[in-house]
Design a protein around this motif. Structure first.
Motif, PDB file in Angstrom:
ATOM      1  N   GLN A 194       0.817  -1.217   0.000  1.00  0.00           N
ATOM      2  CA  GLN A 194       0.000   0.000   0.000  1.00  0.00           C
ATOM      3  C   GLN A 194       0.855   1.274   0.000  1.00  0.00           C
ATOM      4  O   GLN A 194       1.887   1.341   0.662  1.00  0.00           O
ATOM      5  N   LEU A 195       0.386   2.278  -0.743  1.00  0.00           N
ATOM      6  CA  LEU A 195       1.069   3.571  -0.802  1.00  0.00           C
ATOM      7  C   LEU A 195       0.045   4.679  -0.580  1.00  0.00           C
ATOM      8  O   LEU A 195      -1.080   4.610  -1.080  1.00  0.00           O
ATOM      9  N   TYR A 196       0.449   5.692   0.154  1.00  0.00           N
ATOM     10  CA  TYR A 196      -0.489   6.775   0.453  1.00  0.00           C
ATOM     11  C   TYR A 196      -0.342   7.943  -0.527  1.00  0.00           C
ATOM     12  O   TYR A 196       0.771   8.328  -0.896  1.00  0.00           O
ATOM     13  N   ALA A 197      -1.469   8.490  -0.934  1.00  0.00           N
ATOM     14  CA  ALA A 197      -1.480   9.691  -1.774  1.00  0.00           C
ATOM     15  C   ALA A 197      -2.172  10.815  -1.003  1.00  0.00           C
ATOM     16  O   ALA A 197      -3.341  10.684  -0.620  1.00  0.00           O
ATOM     17  N   ILE A 198      -1.450  11.894  -0.762  1.00  0.00           N
ATOM     18  CA  ILE A 198      -2.018  13.076  -0.092  1.00  0.00           C
ATOM     19  C   ILE A 198      -3.005  13.710  -1.074  1.00  0.00           C
ATOM     20  O   ILE A 198      -2.665  13.917  -2.241  1.00  0.00           O
ATOM     21  N   ALA A 199      -4.240  13.994  -0.601  1.00  0.00           N
ATOM     22  CA  ALA A 199      -5.319  14.246  -1.564  1.00  0.00           C
ATOM     23  C   ALA A 199      -6.153  15.501  -1.296  1.00  0.00           C
ATOM     24  O   ALA A 199      -7.333  15.421  -0.958  1.00  0.00           O
ATOM     25  N   PRO A 200      -5.552  16.688  -1.485  1.00  0.00           N
ATOM     26  CA  PRO A 200      -6.418  17.876  -1.503  1.00  0.00           C
ATOM     27  C   PRO A 200      -7.334  17.754  -2.725  1.00  0.00           C
ATOM     28  O   PRO A 200      -6.834  17.649  -3.843  1.00  0.00           O
ATOM     29  N   ARG A 201      -8.647  17.720  -2.517  1.00  0.00           N
ATOM     30  CA  ARG A 201      -9.550  17.362  -3.621  1.00  0.00           C
ATOM     31  C   ARG A 201      -9.332  18.256  -4.833  1.00  0.00           C
ATOM     32  O   ARG A 201      -9.057  17.771  -5.924  1.00  0.00           O
ATOM     33  N   PHE A 202      -9.520  19.563  -4.639  1.00  0.00           N
ATOM     34  CA  PHE A 202      -9.095  20.568  -5.624  1.00  0.00           C
ATOM     35  C   PHE A 202      -9.127  21.926  -4.955  1.00  0.00           C
ATOM     36  O   PHE A 202      -9.601  22.052  -3.815  1.00  0.00           O
ATOM     37  N   ALA A 203      -8.589  22.927  -5.626  1.00  0.00           N
ATOM     38  CA  ALA A 203      -8.376  24.223  -4.978  1.00  0.00           C
ATOM     39  C   ALA A 203      -9.663  24.796  -4.402  1.00  0.00           C
ATOM     40  O   ALA A 203      -9.644  25.463  -3.360  1.00  0.00           O
ATOM     41  N   ILE A 204     -10.786  24.522  -5.057  1.00  0.00           N
ATOM     42  CA  ILE A 204     -12.052  25.130  -4.644  1.00  0.00           C
ATOM     43  C   ILE A 204     -12.514  24.642  -3.269  1.00  0.00           C
ATOM     44  O   ILE A 204     -13.103  25.401  -2.504  1.00  0.00           O
ATOM     45  N   THR A 205     -12.241  23.390  -2.945  1.00  0.00           N
ATOM     46  CA  THR A 205     -12.763  22.852  -1.687  1.00  0.00           C
ATOM     47  C   THR A 205     -11.732  22.906  -0.551  1.00  0.00           C
ATOM     48  O   THR A 205     -11.948  22.297   0.496  1.00  0.00           O
ATOM     49  N   SER A 206     -10.628  23.598  -0.748  1.00  0.00           N
ATOM     50  CA  SER A 206      -9.675  23.772   0.355  1.00  0.00           C
ATOM     51  C   SER A 206      -9.386  25.250   0.573  1.00  0.00           C
ATOM     52  O   SER A 206      -9.130  25.996  -0.382  1.00  0.00           O
ATOM     53  N   SER A 207      -9.401  25.663   1.844  1.00  0.00           N
ATOM     54  CA  SER A 207      -9.007  27.026   2.202  1.00  0.00           C
ATOM     55  C   SER A 207      -7.494  27.158   2.025  1.00  0.00           C
ATOM     56  O   SER A 207      -6.782  26.161   1.881  1.00  0.00           O
ATOM     57  N   GLU A 208      -7.016  28.397   2.078  1.00  0.00           N
ATOM     58  CA  GLU A 208      -5.572  28.611   1.983  1.00  0.00           C
ATOM     59  C   GLU A 208      -4.862  27.896   3.128  1.00  0.00           C
ATOM     60  O   GLU A 208      -3.786  27.316   2.945  1.00  0.00           O
ATOM     61  N   ALA A 209      -5.479  27.933   4.312  1.00  0.00           N
ATOM     62  CA  ALA A 209      -4.854  27.263   5.467  1.00  0.00           C
ATOM     63  C   ALA A 209      -4.753  25.764   5.217  1.00  0.00           C
ATOM     64  O   ALA A 209      -3.770  25.120   5.596  1.00  0.00           O
ATOM     65  N   GLN A 210      -5.769  25.195   4.597  1.00  0.00           N
ATOM     66  CA  GLN A 210      -5.703  23.753   4.339  1.00  0.00           C
ATOM     67  C   GLN A 210      -4.663  23.413   3.270  1.00  0.00           C
ATOM     68  O   GLN A 210      -3.980  22.399   3.371  1.00  0.00           O
ATOM     69  N   LEU A 211      -4.552  24.264   2.248  1.00  0.00           N
ATOM     70  CA  LEU A 211      -3.520  24.009   1.235  1.00  0.00           C
ATOM     71  C   LEU A 211      -2.124  24.139   1.837  1.00  0.00           C
ATOM     72  O   LEU A 211      -1.204  23.393   1.473  1.00  0.00           O
ATOM     73  N   GLU A 212      -1.978  25.073   2.790  1.00  0.00           N
ATOM     74  CA  GLU A 212      -0.705  25.165   3.547  1.00  0.00           C
ATOM     75  C   GLU A 212      -0.421  23.839   4.246  1.00  0.00           C
ATOM     76  O   GLU A 212       0.695  23.326   4.207  1.00  0.00           O
ATOM     77  N   ALA A 213      -1.460  23.292   4.880  1.00  0.00           N
ATOM     78  CA  ALA A 213      -1.301  22.032   5.622  1.00  0.00           C
ATOM     79  C   ALA A 213      -0.974  20.889   4.665  1.00  0.00           C
ATOM     80  O   ALA A 213      -0.141  20.026   4.969  1.00  0.00           O
ATOM     81  N   ALA A 214      -1.626  20.890   3.502  1.00  0.00           N
ATOM     82  CA  ALA A 214      -1.344  19.847   2.494  1.00  0.00           C
ATOM     83  C   ALA A 214       0.106  19.961   2.026  1.00  0.00           C
ATOM     84  O   ALA A 214       0.806  18.952   1.855  1.00  0.00           O
ATOM     85  N   GLY A 215       0.569  21.190   1.840  1.00  0.00           N
ATOM     86  CA  GLY A 215       1.959  21.413   1.446  1.00  0.00           C
ATOM     87  C   GLY A 215       2.925  20.910   2.521  1.00  0.00           C
ATOM     88  O   GLY A 215       3.964  20.324   2.214  1.00  0.00           O
ATOM     89  N   ALA A 216       2.545  21.127   3.790  1.00  0.00           N
ATOM     90  CA  ALA A 216       3.386  20.638   4.886  1.00  0.00           C
ATOM     91  C   ALA A 216       3.445  19.111   4.863  1.00  0.00           C
ATOM     92  O   ALA A 216       4.516  18.509   5.005  1.00  0.00           O
ATOM     93  N   LEU A 217       2.300  18.477   4.661  1.00  0.00           N
ATOM     94  CA  LEU A 217       2.273  17.006   4.566  1.00  0.00           C
ATOM     95  C   LEU A 217       3.174  16.527   3.429  1.00  0.00           C
ATOM     96  O   LEU A 217       3.920  15.557   3.575  1.00  0.00           O
ATOM     97  N   ALA A 218       3.091  17.224   2.292  1.00  0.00           N
ATOM     98  CA  ALA A 218       3.897  16.834   1.133  1.00  0.00           C
ATOM     99  C   ALA A 218       5.390  16.969   1.455  1.00  0.00           C
ATOM    100  O   ALA A 218       6.190  16.102   1.110  1.00  0.00           O
ATOM    101  N   ARG A 219       5.745  18.055   2.136  1.00  0.00           N
ATOM    102  CA  ARG A 219       7.161  18.254   2.516  1.00  0.00           C
ATOM    103  C   ARG A 219       7.636  17.185   3.487  1.00  0.00           C
ATOM    104  O   ARG A 219       8.749  16.673   3.381  1.00  0.00           O
ATOM    105  N   GLU A 220       6.770  16.869   4.436  1.00  0.00           N
ATOM    106  CA  GLU A 220       7.162  15.898   5.472  1.00  0.00           C
ATOM    107  C   GLU A 220       7.190  14.465   4.938  1.00  0.00           C
ATOM    108  O   GLU A 220       7.813  13.592   5.537  1.00  0.00           O
ATOM    109  N   HIS A 221       6.493  14.232   3.831  1.00  0.00           N
ATOM    110  CA  HIS A 221       6.428  12.875   3.262  1.00  0.00           C
ATOM    111  C   HIS A 221       6.741  12.929   1.774  1.00  0.00           C
ATOM    112  O   HIS A 221       5.866  12.740   0.932  1.00  0.00           O
ATOM    113  N   PRO A 222       8.012  13.171   1.452  1.00  0.00           N
ATOM    114  CA  PRO A 222       8.372  13.350   0.039  1.00  0.00           C
ATOM    115  C   PRO A 222       8.094  12.126  -0.828  1.00  0.00           C
ATOM    116  O   PRO A 222       7.933  12.257  -2.034  1.00  0.00           O
ATOM    117  N   ASP A 223       8.033  10.933  -0.215  1.00  0.00           N
ATOM    118  CA  ASP A 223       7.774   9.750  -1.051  1.00  0.00           C
ATOM    119  C   ASP A 223       6.283   9.396  -1.134  1.00  0.00           C
ATOM    120  O   ASP A 223       5.924   8.395  -1.741  1.00  0.00           O
TER     121      ASP A 223
END
Ligand SMILES: [Zn+2]
Length: 450
Positions: A194-223
């Motif tokens: 199993q492999l995990y995919a970080i999944a912000p649905r799309f820009a419309i359904t995420s606030s800027e704060a949530q996209l920041e958090a998604a970016g943090a997740l992406a940074r913390e889990h580069p693979d």
């Protein structure tokens, strides 16, 4: 456990758009030597039969084609009962159908039942790896991975992150979305296959704060992969411009939050500027073409040639439930038509490459799945190209492999799937029709070599 799968083998060692005729490997009477779920060798049956110990089981699928299992890099796990919903384009379709149905995935029992159906349906269609969006609820991702693991399937997925422009029952918060994703990655990423995919649905359904958090997740889990949607529909693009007035364009929103990288999968990528295509190519992200969905929701035509000319990587996917078929064959058929409408072509070898090695490469998993080169998992689909009377009738006039493959992708459905293998084991699928008789097991020896 060692065994041989015998049939007409087809796989790719390179991209036909780059390597031309030399890209594919075809063996008329071929066999795959499987040990511990992996391809040890694939080639001429006679040579392989002579090389194995007497008594090695042989599953004989002649005259069917054996290909690497299909890979679907964009599908929605909670939309198996949204598929074929009438009369709306993207933003209305989400509100009217999808956001209603996805609320049911708050219930773990509903998730578990749907996961069984989902993977049965993928396997029935010869799809052995997919990248899925689950619902916003952590239990939907739990059910997805638990069922995939039970079947030993290589699957990628993630709970969607969405904290605005959706019903309250489908909204998380930046913190909750971050915490739940973090916990799911800890539990499931690289557990078995199993492999995990970080999944912000799309820009419309995420606030800027949530996209920041998604970016943090992406940074913390580069693979971990990142999966989202981009430039599907014109009204969507206009709304993104309103929500992110500082952005150069839609792609810039994801760039800004650190979500555009090599293992980022961008669903649709239809209405792109030259700058956006160049940005996608430069960052090595993948534009995922979802033709049945793009036609069904009336989104537009994916420009394959422009994406390739920009140097961009392309995936080919169903996007069920916006997409109308679980079949990668049907998906290729509609891809061909979308390109035809733009004066472009999709040769059969290019399409079959896209469904197998191409999508594996798009996921960065080309060393694990998508071909029969030694060391790859033996995930495979057995295809009966004459499974229906109309196809058998048409096949009588076919003279070349390319013609046969083109008829297969144009007319083919799950009816052409005679068997699906996962790590060298034949997958059993609930509700499957009667077996076609191929795959009868014998053993290597005097009889097997005859
Ligand atoms: Zn989608």
């Amino acid at each position: 456990m060692t065994r041989l799968l015998r049939g007409r083998l087809l796989w790719f060692a390179a991209d036909p758009e780059e390597a031309g005729e030399g890209a594919h490997r075809y063996v008329e009477d071929g066999a795959i030597l499987v040990a511990d779920g992996l391809v040890r060798q694939a080639g001429e049956a006679a040579a392989l039969l002579a090389s194995v110990p007497e008594g090695t089981p042989v599953e004989d699928h002649r005259p069917h084609l054996i290909l690497p299992g299909f890979i679907d890099p964009h599908i929605h796990f909670p939309q198996t009962q949204v598929i074929a919903s009438y009369g709306a384009q993207l933003l209305d379709w989400l509100q009217k159908y999808t956001f209603v149905e996805e609320q049911k995935f708050a219930d773990p029992e509903h998730c578990a039942g749907n996961a069984k159906f989902f993977f049965d349906e993928l396997l029935r269609n010869g799809t052995t790896t997919a990248v899925a969006f689950c619902s916003v609820h952590a239990p939907s991702a739990e059910a997805f991975f638990a069922e995939a693991a039970r079947r030993n399937l290589l699957m990628l997925g993630g709970k969607v992150l969405m904290d605005r422009n959706a019903p309250e029952a489908l909204r998380d918060t930046p913190q909750r979305g971050y915490d739940e994703t973090k916990a799911l990655i800890g539990k499931w990423h690289k557990r078995g296959r199993q492999l995990y995919a970080i999944a912000p649905r799309f820009a419309i359904t995420s606030s800027e704060a949530q996209l920041e958090a998604a970016g943090a997740l992406a940074r913390e889990h580069p693979d971990c992969h990142v999966e989202t949607h981009l430039c599907e529909n014109r009204a969507e693009i206009a709304l993104v411009k309103e929500l992110f007035p500082w952005s150069r364009d839609y792609t810039d929103v994801y760039e800004h939050y650190g979500l555009m990288r090599r293992n980022t999968l961008l669903g649709h990528c239809i209405h792109l500027s030259a700058r956006e295509r160049a940005a996608i190519a430069e960052r090595g992200s993948v534009a995922v073409f979802c033709p049945t969905s793009n036609l069904f929701i009336g989104s537009g035509l994916f420009d394959w040639r422009a994406m390739r000319a920009a140097g961009g990587r392309i995936g080919l996917a169903t996007d069920v439930g916006g997409g109308t078929s679980y079949s990668m064959l049907q998906t290729a058929a509609e891809a061909y038509k979308v390109l035809q409408l733009q004066g472009q072509n999709l040769p059969a070898l290019t399409a079959f490459h896209a469904m197998t090695r191409g999508n594996a490469a798009a996921l960065g998993l080309g060393d694990r799945i998508g071909s029969f080169e030694p060391g790859r998992a033996c995930d495979a689909v057995v295809l009966d190209t004459g499974a229906t009377p109309a196809m058998a009738h048409r096949m009588q006039t076919v003279a070349t492999l390319e013609e046969e493959l083109f008829v297969l992708m144009t007319m083919g459905t799950e009816r052409n799937v005679a068997a699906t293998y996962v790590m060298g084991e034949r997958a059993s699928v609930a509700g499957a029709g009667k077996p076609d008789g191929s795959g009868a097991t014998s053993s290597a020896g005097r009889k097997g070599r005859a």
